[in-house]
Every structure is written in C-alpha cells, then in structure tokens.
Scaffold this motif. Structure first.
Motif, short mmCIF file in Angstrom:
data_model
loop_
_atom_site.label_atom_id
_atom_site.label_comp_id
_atom_site.label_asym_id
_atom_site.label_seq_id
_atom_site.Cartn_x
_atom_site.Cartn_y
_atom_site.Cartn_z
N CYS A 276 -20.06 77.74 -66.75
CA CYS A 276 -19.35 78.75 -65.96
C CYS A 276 -17.84 78.56 -66.05
CB CYS A 276 -19.82 78.68 -64.50
SG CYS A 276 -18.75 79.53 -63.34
N VAL A 277 -17.36 77.36 -65.76
CA VAL A 277 -15.92 77.12 -65.75
C VAL A 277 -15.34 77.22 -67.16
CG1 VAL A 277 -14.08 75.49 -65.15
CG2 VAL A 277 -16.04 75.79 -63.62
N ALA A 278 -16.08 76.75 -68.16
CA ALA A 278 -15.60 76.89 -69.54
C ALA A 278 -15.39 78.36 -69.89
CB ALA A 278 -16.59 76.24 -70.51
N CYS A 279 -16.29 79.21 -69.46
CA CYS A 279 -16.14 80.65 -69.69
C CYS A 279 -14.98 81.22 -68.87
CB CYS A 279 -17.42 81.40 -69.36
SG CYS A 279 -18.76 81.14 -70.54
N ASN A 280 -14.82 80.76 -67.64
CA ASN A 280 -13.72 81.26 -66.80
C ASN A 280 -12.37 80.95 -67.44
OD1 ASN A 280 -15.54 82.15 -64.89
ND2 ASN A 280 -15.21 80.45 -63.50
N ILE A 281 -12.23 79.76 -68.00
CA ILE A 281 -10.97 79.39 -68.65
C ILE A 281 -10.64 80.40 -69.75
CG2 ILE A 281 -9.90 77.67 -70.18
CD1 ILE A 281 -11.44 75.52 -68.52
N ARG A 282 -11.65 80.81 -70.48
CA ARG A 282 -11.46 81.74 -71.60
C ARG A 282 -11.52 83.21 -71.17
NH1 ARG A 282 -14.16 77.41 -72.99
NH2 ARG A 282 -13.55 76.22 -74.80
N GLN A 283 -11.65 83.44 -69.86
CA GLN A 283 -11.76 84.78 -69.29
C GLN A 283 -12.96 85.52 -69.87
OE1 GLN A 283 -8.03 86.98 -68.74
NE2 GLN A 283 -7.00 85.17 -69.58
N ASN A 284 -14.05 84.79 -70.10
CA ASN A 284 -15.29 85.36 -70.61
C ASN A 284 -16.19 85.71 -69.42
OD1 ASN A 284 -17.90 85.77 -71.63
ND2 ASN A 284 -17.63 84.28 -73.26
N PRO A 285 -16.53 86.99 -69.25
CA PRO A 285 -17.34 87.40 -68.10
C PRO A 285 -18.71 86.73 -68.02
CG PRO A 285 -16.41 89.32 -69.21
CD PRO A 285 -16.12 88.13 -70.07
N LEU A 286 -19.21 86.17 -69.11
CA LEU A 286 -20.50 85.48 -69.09
C LEU A 286 -20.48 84.32 -68.09
CD1 LEU A 286 -23.33 85.28 -70.30
CD2 LEU A 286 -22.37 83.85 -72.12
N GLY A 287 -19.31 83.79 -67.80
CA GLY A 287 -19.20 82.72 -66.82
C GLY A 287 -19.77 83.11 -65.47
N TRP A 288 -19.66 84.36 -65.11
CA TRP A 288 -20.19 84.81 -63.82
C TRP A 288 -21.71 84.75 -63.79
CZ3 TRP A 288 -16.91 84.71 -60.06
CH2 TRP A 288 -15.55 84.94 -60.32
N VAL A 289 -22.34 84.98 -64.92
CA VAL A 289 -23.80 84.88 -65.01
C VAL A 289 -24.23 83.43 -64.82
CG1 VAL A 289 -25.82 85.28 -66.48
CG2 VAL A 289 -23.92 86.93 -66.48
N PHE A 290 -23.53 82.50 -65.50
CA PHE A 290 -23.81 81.08 -65.31
C PHE A 290 -23.56 80.67 -63.86
CE2 PHE A 290 -22.60 80.70 -69.99
CZ PHE A 290 -23.92 80.58 -70.42
N ALA A 291 -22.54 81.26 -63.24
CA ALA A 291 -22.22 80.94 -61.84
C ALA A 291 -23.37 81.33 -60.91
CB ALA A 291 -20.94 81.66 -61.41
N ILE A 292 -23.96 82.47 -61.14
CA ILE A 292 -25.07 82.93 -60.30
C ILE A 292 -26.25 81.96 -60.41
CG2 ILE A 292 -26.80 84.76 -60.05
CD1 ILE A 292 -24.48 86.73 -60.95
N ALA A 293 -26.62 81.60 -61.63
CA ALA A 293 -27.75 80.69 -61.83
C ALA A 293 -27.46 79.30 -61.26
CB ALA A 293 -28.10 80.61 -63.31
N GLY A 294 -26.28 78.77 -61.55
CA GLY A 294 -25.92 77.44 -61.06
C GLY A 294 -25.85 77.39 -59.54
N ALA A 295 -25.30 78.43 -58.94
CA ALA A 295 -25.19 78.47 -57.48
C ALA A 295 -26.56 78.52 -56.82
CB ALA A 295 -24.34 79.67 -57.04
N GLY A 296 -27.48 79.24 -57.40
CA GLY A 296 -28.83 79.29 -56.85
C GLY A 296 -29.48 77.92 -56.81
N LEU A 297 -29.32 77.16 -57.88
CA LEU A 297 -29.89 75.82 -57.92
C LEU A 297 -29.13 74.86 -57.00
CD1 LEU A 297 -30.71 75.44 -61.73
CD2 LEU A 297 -32.24 76.08 -59.85
N TYR A 298 -27.80 74.95 -57.01
CA TYR A 298 -27.02 74.05 -56.15
C TYR A 298 -27.27 74.32 -54.67
CZ TYR A 298 -24.18 70.80 -58.81
OH TYR A 298 -23.75 69.74 -59.56
N ALA A 299 -27.63 75.53 -54.29
CA ALA A 299 -27.95 75.80 -52.88
C ALA A 299 -29.08 74.89 -52.42
CB ALA A 299 -28.34 77.27 -52.70
N ILE A 300 -30.05 74.70 -53.27
CA ILE A 300 -31.18 73.81 -52.93
C ILE A 300 -30.72 72.36 -52.88
CG2 ILE A 300 -33.44 73.00 -53.70
CD1 ILE A 300 -33.70 75.83 -55.11
#
Length: 187
Positions: A15-39
């Motif tokens: 997610c953060v690697a994509c954010n640095i490059r301003q790649n919108p795919l980072g937001w998709v990784f953010a959604i998946a990672g946040a779901g797991l980190y919530a647990i």
C-alpha cells in the motif's frame, strides 16, 4: 506473530509503496490490509487501532475515488500533490486534538485498554493523516512520520514485533514519499 499479522504486514508495505508512486492500486491493498489488521489489533486489545482499521477501509474507498476521479479545487485538473493552506492546517490540528480527547475519554471509560491515551492520540493522528493522503496534501507524509515513529514503541509494548518492524519501515518510506511528492509538487 501469526499469519494475519504477516499478511497485513505485506499488504501494508505494498500500500505505502504504491502511495509513494501515487498509484491508486495502493488503496486496494489498504482495504485488504486494514481488514486483516482490524482482527490483529482487536486481539491485542488495541481497540482504537482496531476501529481505525474499519475507518481506513471506508477512507480507502474515498481515497481511491479521489485519486481516480478527484479534481483540484477551483480547477478541472486531476488531483495532484499540493500543500495545505493555513485553514486546512488549523482544521487538521483541531481534528487531531478533538479526536484524541474524545477517543481517550471513550477508551478510558468503556474498554479494558491498558494504553488508552497513546492509542487515542495515534488513532486521531492516523485519521488526519489518512484524509490528508486521500486529498494528496504533501503534509500527510509529516503526519505519518510522527504517527508511525510513535507506533513503533506502542507495538513493541504490545509484543506485535512484526508490526513494529513494519512501522519502522513506514518511517523510512515516509521520507521517500515526502521526497517524491515534493519533486512532483515542484514540477
């Protein structure tokens, strides 16, 4: 460490690697990672962080939309890195302080958290940082530098060692993101 923490770690780095490059795919990784980190965070009794992950899922949808379809204020140009004006800085500061006060009160009175104040402070800062990132304010990197550096100690305290390493990597990535976004701003 368990497989949930390891998977969250990998998704968050992507997610953060994509954010640095301003790649919108980072937001998709953010959604998946946040779901797991919530647990992960709920199991560690970091309720502010657990709730924050649910918030991240919603703001990641907002961020994805902004990065794909958002425009600069007063222009029909696509959203690009920019600086906060004084008003936006004041709103961000007030949001962080107010969010901290409300969350600290709630976590202290209504949960069995053993770290309600630092959990509240970092959760509130993360909310501000997430909105700044979604709107491509360059100051998001400074916010995340502060938050991520402090999270390292919290996660060590909670024996979330892999997550502490992740946040140490985030600090380094924030410096890279700040540098790249400043270059984009100069162009």
């Amino acid at each position: 460490m368990n497989w949930l923490e390891a998977a969250s770690f990998a998704l968050s780095l992507a997610c953060v690697a994509c954010n640095i490059r301003q790649n919108p795919l980072g937001w998709v990784f953010a959604i998946a990672g946040a779901g797991l980190y919530a647990i992960v965070f709920f199991e560690a009794r970091l309720y502010g962080d657990a709730g924050l992950q649910l918030f991240f899922i919603g703001t990641s949808v907002f961020g994805l939309w902004q990065w794909l379809f958002g425009h600069m204020p007063d222009a029909d140009a696509p959203l690009r890195p920019r600086r906060m004006d004084r008003r936006a800085l004041a709103i961000a500061g007030a949001g962080w302080a107010g969010g901290y006060a409300m969350l600290a009160w709630f976590l202290s009175r209504h949960t069995n958290s053993d770290v309600p104040h630092i959990d509240a402070f970092l959760t509130a800062g993360s909310i501000v940082g997430q909105f700044a990132l979604a709107r491509k304010f360059i100051e998001n990197w400074w916010i995340w530098l502060i938050v991520d550096a402090l999270y390292i100690g919290l996660y060590l305290h909670k024996s979330l060692y892999l997550t502490a390493v992740l946040y140490a990597l985030f600090v380094v990535m924030c410096v890279a993101g700040l540098r790249q976004w400043k270059q984009a701003l100069a162009r």
